[in-house]
Motif scaffolding. Structure first.
Motif, PDB file in Angstrom:
ATOM      1  N   ARG A  12      39.784  -6.668 -31.247  1.00  0.00           N
ATOM      2  CA  ARG A  12      40.618  -8.136 -32.172  1.00  0.00           C
ATOM      3  C   ARG A  12      41.194  -8.688 -31.586  1.00  0.00           C
ATOM      4  NH1 ARG A  12      45.247  -5.772 -35.877  1.00  0.00           N
ATOM      5  NH2 ARG A  12      43.904  -3.581 -36.901  1.00  0.00           N
ATOM      6  N   PHE A  13      40.934  -9.937 -31.604  1.00  0.00           N
ATOM      7  CA  PHE A  13      41.269 -11.179 -30.186  1.00  0.00           C
ATOM      8  C   PHE A  13      40.646 -12.106 -31.119  1.00  0.00           C
ATOM      9  CE2 PHE A  13      40.170 -14.146 -27.738  1.00  0.00           C
ATOM     10  CZ  PHE A  13      41.064 -14.721 -26.529  1.00  0.00           C
ATOM     11  N   ALA A  14      42.047 -13.775 -31.251  1.00  0.00           N
ATOM     12  CA  ALA A  14      42.070 -14.379 -32.407  1.00  0.00           C
ATOM     13  C   ALA A  14      42.720 -15.802 -31.363  1.00  0.00           C
ATOM     14  CB  ALA A  14      42.602 -14.381 -33.133  1.00  0.00           C
ATOM     15  N   PHE A  15      42.991 -16.940 -31.773  1.00  0.00           N
ATOM     16  CA  PHE A  15      43.874 -17.658 -30.647  1.00  0.00           C
ATOM     17  C   PHE A  15      44.813 -18.378 -31.652  1.00  0.00           C
ATOM     18  CE2 PHE A  15      39.908 -18.742 -28.988  1.00  0.00           C
ATOM     19  CZ  PHE A  15      39.852 -18.924 -27.517  1.00  0.00           C
ATOM     20  N   SER A  16      45.890 -18.771 -31.300  1.00  0.00           N
ATOM     21  CA  SER A  16      47.272 -18.465 -32.518  1.00  0.00           C
ATOM     22  C   SER A  16      47.147 -20.451 -32.623  1.00  0.00           C
ATOM     23  CB  SER A  16      48.388 -18.163 -31.733  1.00  0.00           C
ATOM     24  OG  SER A  16      48.841 -18.921 -30.341  1.00  0.00           O
ATOM     25  N   LYS A  17      48.050 -19.714 -33.320  1.00  0.00           N
ATOM     26  CA  LYS A  17      48.403 -21.909 -33.913  1.00  0.00           C
ATOM     27  C   LYS A  17      48.460 -22.917 -33.196  1.00  0.00           C
ATOM     28  CE  LYS A  17      49.961 -24.038 -37.609  1.00  0.00           C
ATOM     29  NZ  LYS A  17      49.545 -23.955 -39.688  1.00  0.00           N
ATOM     30  N   PRO A  18      49.427 -22.194 -32.074  1.00  0.00           N
ATOM     31  CA  PRO A  18      49.507 -23.332 -31.399  1.00  0.00           C
ATOM     32  C   PRO A  18      48.394 -23.867 -30.427  1.00  0.00           C
ATOM     33  CG  PRO A  18      51.275 -21.948 -31.046  1.00  0.00           C
ATOM     34  CD  PRO A  18      50.160 -21.423 -32.234  1.00  0.00           C
ATOM     35  N   PHE A  19      47.959 -22.889 -30.080  1.00  0.00           N
ATOM     36  CA  PHE A  19      46.246 -23.354 -29.705  1.00  0.00           C
ATOM     37  C   PHE A  19      45.640 -24.344 -29.733  1.00  0.00           C
ATOM     38  CE2 PHE A  19      41.937 -22.618 -28.518  1.00  0.00           C
ATOM     39  CZ  PHE A  19      41.714 -23.094 -27.462  1.00  0.00           C
ATOM     40  N   ILE A  20      45.782 -25.055 -31.507  1.00  0.00           N
ATOM     41  CA  ILE A  20      44.884 -26.665 -31.332  1.00  0.00           C
ATOM     42  C   ILE A  20      45.507 -27.380 -31.264  1.00  0.00           C
ATOM     43  CG2 ILE A  20      43.546 -28.022 -33.321  1.00  0.00           C
ATOM     44  CD1 ILE A  20      41.751 -25.087 -32.078  1.00  0.00           C
ATOM     45  N   PRO A  21      45.877 -28.126 -30.637  1.00  0.00           N
ATOM     46  CA  PRO A  21      46.844 -29.881 -31.405  1.00  0.00           C
ATOM     47  C   PRO A  21      46.486 -30.415 -32.646  1.00  0.00           C
ATOM     48  CG  PRO A  21      45.611 -30.085 -29.090  1.00  0.00           C
ATOM     49  CD  PRO A  21      45.092 -29.149 -29.506  1.00  0.00           C
ATOM     50  N   GLN A  22      47.488 -31.304 -32.570  1.00  0.00           N
ATOM     51  CA  GLN A  22      47.505 -32.013 -34.676  1.00  0.00           C
ATOM     52  C   GLN A  22      46.067 -32.644 -33.925  1.00  0.00           C
ATOM     53  OE1 GLN A  22      48.942 -30.669 -37.371  1.00  0.00           O
ATOM     54  NE2 GLN A  22      47.326 -32.499 -37.621  1.00  0.00           N
ATOM     55  N   GLU A  23      46.506 -32.965 -32.919  1.00  0.00           N
ATOM     56  CA  GLU A  23      45.683 -34.202 -33.265  1.00  0.00           C
ATOM     57  C   GLU A  23      43.661 -34.025 -32.618  1.00  0.00           C
ATOM     58  OE1 GLU A  23      44.192 -35.420 -28.000  1.00  0.00           O
ATOM     59  OE2 GLU A  23      46.853 -35.015 -28.459  1.00  0.00           O
ATOM     60  N   ILE A  24      43.090 -32.738 -32.484  1.00  0.00           N
ATOM     61  CA  ILE A  24      42.164 -32.700 -32.900  1.00  0.00           C
ATOM     62  C   ILE A  24      42.047 -31.908 -34.114  1.00  0.00           C
ATOM     63  CG2 ILE A  24      40.868 -30.471 -31.985  1.00  0.00           C
ATOM     64  CD1 ILE A  24      41.545 -30.472 -29.072  1.00  0.00           C
ATOM     65  N   GLU A  25      42.882 -31.553 -34.331  1.00  0.00           N
ATOM     66  CA  GLU A  25      43.060 -31.138 -36.186  1.00  0.00           C
ATOM     67  C   GLU A  25      42.515 -32.080 -36.628  1.00  0.00           C
ATOM     68  OE1 GLU A  25      42.452 -28.620 -39.131  1.00  0.00           O
ATOM     69  OE2 GLU A  25      43.582 -27.773 -37.688  1.00  0.00           O
ATOM     70  N   ASP A  26      43.995 -32.828 -36.635  1.00  0.00           N
ATOM     71  CA  ASP A  26      43.040 -34.623 -37.380  1.00  0.00           C
ATOM     72  C   ASP A  26      41.729 -34.880 -37.527  1.00  0.00           C
ATOM     73  OD1 ASP A  26      45.918 -33.959 -38.192  1.00  0.00           O
ATOM     74  OD2 ASP A  26      47.152 -35.086 -37.184  1.00  0.00           O
ATOM     75  N   LYS A  27      41.435 -35.327 -35.833  1.00  0.00           N
ATOM     76  CA  LYS A  27      39.950 -35.261 -35.936  1.00  0.00           C
ATOM     77  C   LYS A  27      38.935 -34.354 -36.277  1.00  0.00           C
ATOM     78  CE  LYS A  27      36.699 -36.517 -31.950  1.00  0.00           C
ATOM     79  NZ  LYS A  27      37.580 -36.521 -30.337  1.00  0.00           N
ATOM     80  N   TYR A  28      38.710 -33.302 -36.290  1.00  0.00           N
ATOM     81  CA  TYR A  28      37.807 -32.383 -37.358  1.00  0.00           C
ATOM     82  C   TYR A  28      38.071 -31.827 -38.354  1.00  0.00           C
ATOM     83  CZ  TYR A  28      36.062 -32.675 -31.988  1.00  0.00           C
ATOM     84  OH  TYR A  28      35.598 -33.038 -30.312  1.00  0.00           O
TER      85      TYR A  28
END
Length: 189
Positions: A12-28
């Motif tokens: 099992r491998f996954a990135f955690s929530k803080p990995f994606i900054p809010q500005e990139i989340e808002d963009k995509y």
């Protein structure tokens, strides 16, 4: 035998929530919501869903033995080096992502690379939840924890007018880990 499982998903491998900054989340997020058949609610889910494989060099690189010849004899004594054991491990990691139809995963990874690279201070990646290695019964045998991870590269895209189909199927990213710890689960030993 129990340890000869035919399953190929015993990790099992996954990135955690803080990995994606809010500005990139808002963009995509608006772009991902327009993709027909998209099952992911946010960029982090899309990124974790796209992981194809993880390559970690956890085997020791080895070391040069120190040899000392006894005076006046043809015999040699050999000793191990005095390097710290952590220095013997290669700490490079490669994560390969499946390339989607619109190359959005490449855009997200490139934006993340620039976000973590273009900074006045070293932006280490927020802590990974670690990689869990499981037995054939899906019980955790050990976990690999990563500390102070740097995002070092994203592979390029290949565009080819001479073919009707897309030949490139994956995007490769490389990471450098400062410290890697292998923790065996006491219940499984």
């Amino acid at each position: 035998m129990a340890f000869l499982s035919g399953k190929n998903n015993n990790f099992r491998f996954a990135f955690s929530k803080p990995f994606i900054p809010q500005e990139i989340e808002d963009k995509y997020s608006p772009i991902l919501n327009r993709i027909p058949g998209n099952m992911c609610e946010n960029v982090l889910d899309f990124l974790n869903y796209s992981i194809k494989s993880v390559n970690i060099q956890v085997s020791p690189n080895g070391y040069e033995a120190i040899t000392q010849r006894d005076r006046g004899t043809p015999y040699e004594r050999i000793r191990r080096s005095n390097a710290y054991p952590d220095a013997l491990f290669n700490k490079d990691m490669t994560i390969i992502f499946q390339l989607d139809q619109a190359y959005i995963i490449w855009s997200i990874l490139t934006d993340l690379f620039m976000y973590y690279y273009c900074s006045d201070e070293d932006r280490f990646i927020p802590p990974f939840p670690g990689m869990q290695i499981m037995d054939c019964y899906n019980k955790i045998m050990y976990r690999i924890d990563f500390n102070d991870v740097l995002f070092t590269s994203v592979s390029g895209l290949e565009f080819d007018f001479s073919s009707d189909s897309v030949e490139q199927k994956t995007i490769e990213t490389t990471w450098k880990v400062s410290r890697m710890e292998i923790n065996f689960e006491p219940s499984r030993i």
